[in-house]
Design a protein around this motif. Structure first.
Motif, PDB file in Angstrom:
ATOM      1  N   LEU A 149       0.732  -1.113  -0.379  1.00  0.00           N
ATOM      2  CA  LEU A 149      -0.107   0.361   0.079  1.00  0.00           C
ATOM      3  C   LEU A 149       0.658   1.400   0.212  1.00  0.00           C
ATOM      4  O   LEU A 149       0.451   2.287  -0.620  1.00  0.00           O
ATOM      5  N   VAL A 150       2.121   1.447   0.781  1.00  0.00           N
ATOM      6  CA  VAL A 150       2.536   2.192   0.333  1.00  0.00           C
ATOM      7  C   VAL A 150       3.778   2.602  -0.961  1.00  0.00           C
ATOM      8  O   VAL A 150       3.751   3.474  -0.732  1.00  0.00           O
ATOM      9  N   GLY A 151       3.897   1.354  -1.205  1.00  0.00           N
ATOM     10  CA  GLY A 151       3.908   2.215  -2.552  1.00  0.00           C
ATOM     11  C   GLY A 151       2.918   2.050  -3.771  1.00  0.00           C
ATOM     12  O   GLY A 151       3.895   3.049  -4.516  1.00  0.00           O
ATOM     13  N   VAL A 152       2.325   1.717  -3.383  1.00  0.00           N
ATOM     14  CA  VAL A 152       0.932   2.168  -3.994  1.00  0.00           C
ATOM     15  C   VAL A 152       0.575   3.365  -4.295  1.00  0.00           C
ATOM     16  O   VAL A 152       0.576   4.176  -5.594  1.00  0.00           O
ATOM     17  N   ASP A 153       0.141   3.600  -3.015  1.00  0.00           N
ATOM     18  CA  ASP A 153       0.279   5.322  -2.807  1.00  0.00           C
ATOM     19  C   ASP A 153       1.477   6.287  -3.092  1.00  0.00           C
ATOM     20  O   ASP A 153       0.952   7.539  -3.806  1.00  0.00           O
ATOM     21  N   ALA A 154       2.545   6.184  -3.095  1.00  0.00           N
ATOM     22  CA  ALA A 154       3.770   7.036  -4.065  1.00  0.00           C
ATOM     23  C   ALA A 154       3.827   6.736  -4.790  1.00  0.00           C
ATOM     24  O   ALA A 154       3.963   8.354  -6.096  1.00  0.00           O
ATOM     25  N   CYS A 155       2.892   5.387  -5.973  1.00  0.00           N
ATOM     26  CA  CYS A 155       2.417   6.135  -7.326  1.00  0.00           C
ATOM     27  C   CYS A 155       1.249   6.956  -7.846  1.00  0.00           C
ATOM     28  O   CYS A 155       1.664   8.225  -8.382  1.00  0.00           O
ATOM     29  N   VAL A 207      -7.717   0.972 -11.326  1.00  0.00           N
ATOM     30  CA  VAL A 207      -6.885  -0.508 -11.777  1.00  0.00           C
ATOM     31  C   VAL A 207      -6.536  -0.423 -11.103  1.00  0.00           C
ATOM     32  O   VAL A 207      -6.163  -1.870 -10.955  1.00  0.00           O
ATOM     33  N   ASP A 208      -5.532  -0.498 -10.903  1.00  0.00           N
ATOM     34  CA  ASP A 208      -4.352  -0.800 -10.220  1.00  0.00           C
ATOM     35  C   ASP A 208      -4.992  -1.072  -9.022  1.00  0.00           C
ATOM     36  O   ASP A 208      -4.245  -2.291  -8.417  1.00  0.00           O
ATOM     37  N   LEU A 209      -6.167  -0.655  -8.610  1.00  0.00           N
ATOM     38  CA  LEU A 209      -6.528  -0.434  -6.885  1.00  0.00           C
ATOM     39  C   LEU A 209      -7.357  -2.754  -6.858  1.00  0.00           C
ATOM     40  O   LEU A 209      -7.478  -3.136  -6.086  1.00  0.00           O
ATOM     41  N   TRP A 210      -8.269  -2.607  -8.329  1.00  0.00           N
ATOM     42  CA  TRP A 210      -8.789  -3.859  -8.095  1.00  0.00           C
ATOM     43  C   TRP A 210      -7.518  -4.694  -8.095  1.00  0.00           C
ATOM     44  O   TRP A 210      -7.989  -5.802  -7.533  1.00  0.00           O
ATOM     45  N   SER A 211      -6.764  -4.549  -8.477  1.00  0.00           N
ATOM     46  CA  SER A 211      -5.500  -5.449  -8.845  1.00  0.00           C
ATOM     47  C   SER A 211      -4.698  -6.059  -7.236  1.00  0.00           C
ATOM     48  O   SER A 211      -4.729  -7.439  -7.114  1.00  0.00           O
ATOM     49  N   LEU A 212      -4.676  -4.583  -6.721  1.00  0.00           N
ATOM     50  CA  LEU A 212      -4.708  -4.601  -5.072  1.00  0.00           C
ATOM     51  C   LEU A 212      -5.082  -5.789  -4.583  1.00  0.00           C
ATOM     52  O   LEU A 212      -4.604  -6.558  -3.792  1.00  0.00           O
ATOM     53  N   GLY A 213      -6.520  -5.678  -4.601  1.00  0.00           N
ATOM     54  CA  GLY A 213      -8.171  -6.514  -4.132  1.00  0.00           C
ATOM     55  C   GLY A 213      -8.213  -7.711  -4.191  1.00  0.00           C
ATOM     56  O   GLY A 213      -7.613  -8.943  -3.299  1.00  0.00           O
ATOM     57  N   CYS A 214      -6.840  -8.565  -5.886  1.00  0.00           N
ATOM     58  CA  CYS A 214      -7.116  -9.925  -6.323  1.00  0.00           C
ATOM     59  C   CYS A 214      -5.696 -10.188  -5.597  1.00  0.00           C
ATOM     60  O   CYS A 214      -5.435 -11.258  -5.355  1.00  0.00           O
ATOM     61  N   ALA A 227     -14.811   4.519  -8.843  1.00  0.00           N
ATOM     62  CA  ALA A 227     -15.071   5.588  -7.509  1.00  0.00           C
ATOM     63  C   ALA A 227     -16.001   5.325  -6.809  1.00  0.00           C
ATOM     64  O   ALA A 227     -14.748   6.054  -5.942  1.00  0.00           O
ATOM     65  N   ALA A 228     -15.697   3.918  -7.051  1.00  0.00           N
ATOM     66  CA  ALA A 228     -16.090   3.249  -4.709  1.00  0.00           C
ATOM     67  C   ALA A 228     -15.132   2.470  -4.585  1.00  0.00           C
ATOM     68  O   ALA A 228     -14.886   2.195  -3.446  1.00  0.00           O
ATOM     69  N   ARG A 229     -14.259   2.016  -5.448  1.00  0.00           N
ATOM     70  CA  ARG A 229     -12.828   1.814  -4.520  1.00  0.00           C
ATOM     71  C   ARG A 229     -12.174   2.033  -3.821  1.00  0.00           C
ATOM     72  O   ARG A 229     -11.843   3.753  -4.077  1.00  0.00           O
ATOM     73  N   ALA A 230     -11.625   1.568  -2.462  1.00  0.00           N
ATOM     74  CA  ALA A 230     -10.677   2.628  -1.528  1.00  0.00           C
ATOM     75  C   ALA A 230      -9.301   2.832  -2.228  1.00  0.00           C
ATOM     76  O   ALA A 230      -8.777   2.055  -2.470  1.00  0.00           O
ATOM     77  N   THR A 231      -8.929   4.077  -1.885  1.00  0.00           N
ATOM     78  CA  THR A 231      -7.350   3.943  -2.406  1.00  0.00           C
ATOM     79  C   THR A 231      -6.029   3.932  -1.456  1.00  0.00           C
ATOM     80  O   THR A 231      -7.193   3.249  -0.159  1.00  0.00           O
ATOM     81  N   ALA A 232      -5.601   3.732  -1.769  1.00  0.00           N
ATOM     82  CA  ALA A 232      -4.224   3.128  -1.237  1.00  0.00           C
ATOM     83  C   ALA A 232      -3.963   3.853   0.391  1.00  0.00           C
ATOM     84  O   ALA A 232      -3.667   3.028   1.328  1.00  0.00           O
ATOM     85  N   ILE A 233      -4.417   4.734   0.211  1.00  0.00           N
ATOM     86  CA  ILE A 233      -3.976   5.769   1.593  1.00  0.00           C
ATOM     87  C   ILE A 233      -4.963   5.792   2.649  1.00  0.00           C
ATOM     88  O   ILE A 233      -4.709   5.376   3.858  1.00  0.00           O
ATOM     89  N   GLU A 234      -6.339   5.675   1.958  1.00  0.00           N
ATOM     90  CA  GLU A 234      -7.693   5.192   2.913  1.00  0.00           C
ATOM     91  C   GLU A 234      -7.500   3.506   3.655  1.00  0.00           C
ATOM     92  O   GLU A 234      -7.742   3.655   4.774  1.00  0.00           O
ATOM     93  N   LEU A 235      -7.175   2.858   2.756  1.00  0.00           N
ATOM     94  CA  LEU A 235      -7.128   1.744   3.162  1.00  0.00           C
ATOM     95  C   LEU A 235      -5.332   1.771   4.013  1.00  0.00           C
ATOM     96  O   LEU A 235      -5.744   1.147   5.402  1.00  0.00           O
ATOM     97  N   LEU A 236      -4.281   2.029   4.472  1.00  0.00           N
ATOM     98  CA  LEU A 236      -3.428   2.470   5.626  1.00  0.00           C
ATOM     99  C   LEU A 236      -3.942   2.615   6.668  1.00  0.00           C
ATOM    100  O   LEU A 236      -4.029   2.958   7.616  1.00  0.00           O
TER     101      LEU A 236
END
Length: 484
Positions: free
Chosen positions: A137-143, A319-326, A409-418
């Protein structure tokens, strides 16, 4: 009479790292540790200090350009692979000198699965899973804070050091998004050599520079990340509230609408003459107006968002957030969540688990390019995410649900999940030093159906007969294919 040969012919292009004098003068090339259609990776040793490095020889011009650009911007991010320097000249492949990381998250999953199947233990400990997730999550948030969409997040692209530090790698498919959510227009190759010196820290003239050392300054320096968690979250909350788009040099971003439909495993998503831009020519010949659009044919199928499977060309960071879920679901179960054998089968598995895609769950989804071309019978009783994640806690299921939303638009962002309570409740994330790290990333291929190498083949659908009887319906757009 035959013409006399040119007394000063241009030397042939060299595609071998072993013949590059400027590289072997600074690095000892020890062994090849990875190979694909569009790149080769070698383990090497820097002669000046003995540091072990990875030398990635990229055979595709645009992929190399994208990866260098993204890694320069993300330099200093603790959970993004570090680019030491790169070598690039017009008549040769780019060679990126990266930090060497022996393993990856897919090997972590494979080792845990092997131990489970051998009767030696259960799943990964909850504290381990949380620590792996936090690092991702920290890495994806940086991106995403830098408006970089990776587009090929999967366990095999999440490298792991011997100490347990996880770093996102392989940015060959990455894009920098602009204010409208799309890429900047394509660059012109002839302008590449005319860039002013102020851009030298991101893009280096290949005709004049043999080696380029990445500058320590970047969008995410060590000083920026070495702050308290509260300050970090406050900073991003303010960023999200204001929602300004970073001012990105449009000349240093690449247009992507003409990318071939190739789902890649480790290297690149484009093949062609690096100075001709052959895919742009193909698009023009087909009469397609692709300016300003992204390609939907990116990423590895098992981790590809539904909007990509339905041909969207105006997607964003989601699209990255869906990948994170998987990815996170696989950490919890040690099994891929939606292991489709084709794009159609991928959609079918998603719908069987989560239900049909409709205007009710995602307003506007019927406008996706392929929505009316391919349809599925209504699934009356989808199994639900809880059944896909057996024996997992409600908090764990909830975390995955926040990512695997049809509506981007409903997917949680990396920073929200942190900020999710899941990471602050018992059992707490273990220290990085307590993570179990495999010795290499090559030991896991045999442990997955068909092997992880099969990701290379996830770019096209298998034969339709694999799915039983089909219903064809003529429409104004051509035809519709309905799957049972």
């Amino acid at each position: 009479m035959d013409p006399e040969p040119d007394p000063n012919p241009h030397p042939p292009k060299s595609w071998s790292i072993h013949t590059r004098q400027e590289i072997i003068a600074r690095y000892e090339i020890l062994e090849r540790v990875g190979s694909g259609a569009y790149s080769d990776v070698y383990r090497g040793r820097r002669l000046s200090d003995g540091l072990t490095v990875a030398l990635k020889e990229v055979h595709d011009y645009q992929s190399a350009f994208r990866e260098i650009e993204a890694l320069q911007i993300l330099r200093g991010s603790p959970n993004v692979v570090h680019l030491h320097e790169y070598f690039w000249r017009e008549d040769e492949d780019a060679v990126l000198v990266l930090e060497f990381l022996r393993s990856d998250l897919s090997a972590v999953i494979a080792d845990a699965k092997r131990e489970r199947d051998g009767g030696g233990g259960g799943l990964l400990r909850a504290g381990e899973i949380k620590r792996w997730m936090l690092q991702v999550l920290v890495g994806v948030d940086a991106c995403h804070r830098n408006l970089i969409v990776h587009r090929d997040l999967k366990p095999g692209n999440l490298l792991v050091s011997e100490e347990g530090v996880l770093k996102i790698a392989d940015f060959g498919q990455a894009r920098i998004l602009l204010d409208d959510g799309n890429d900047a227009p394509d660059y012109e190759p002839e302008l590449f050599e005319e860039r002013s010196s102020e851009h030298a820290d991101i893009l280096q003239q290949p005709e004049t520079m043999e080696a380029h050392t990445a500058h320590p300054e970047g969008h995410n320096s060590q000083e920026q990340v070495a702050i308290t968690r509260e300050a970090y979250l406050r900073e991003v909350d303010e960023f999200k509230a204001k929602n300004p788009r970073h001012e990105i040099d449009k000349e240093t971003s690449i247009f992507d609408g003409n990318t071939s439909c190739l789902a890649t495993c480790t290297t690149s998503d484009i093949e062609g003459d690096p100075f001709k831009g052959s895919y742009a020519y193909e698009a023009e010949e087909a009469g397609e107006d692709v300016q300003g659009l992204l390609t939907s044919c990116v990423g590895t199928r098992w981790f590809r968002a539904p909007e990509l499977l339905y041909g969207s060309t105006d997607y964003g960071l989601e699209v990255d957030l869906w990948s994170l879920g998987c990815i996170f679901a696989e950490l919890l179960t040690l099994e891929p969540l939606f292991p489709g054998i084709s794009d159609i089968d991928q959609l079918s598995r998603i719908f069987n688990g989560l239900g049909n895609l409709s205007e009710e769950v995602w307003p506007g989804c019927t406008k996706l390019p392929d929505y009316k071309t391919i349809s599925f019978c209504k699934i009356e009783n989808p199994v639900g995410l809880e059944s896909c994640l057996p024996n997992r806690s409600g908090d764990e299921v909830s975390l995955i649900q926040r990512l695997l939303c049809y509506n981007p638009a409903a997917r949680a962002t990396a920073i929200e999940l942190l900020q999710d309570k899941y990471f602050t409740e018992e059992p707490l994330p273990v220290p990085i030093s307590e993570l179990r790290v495999p010795q290499s990333k090559n030991s896991h291929d045999e442990d997955f159906p068909g092997g992880w190498d099969d990701y290379n083949d996830m770019d096209s659908d298998s034969d339709f007969e694999d799915f039983g009887p089909l219903k064809f319906t003529t429409t104004s757009a051509g035809f519709s294919i309905q799957f049972p």
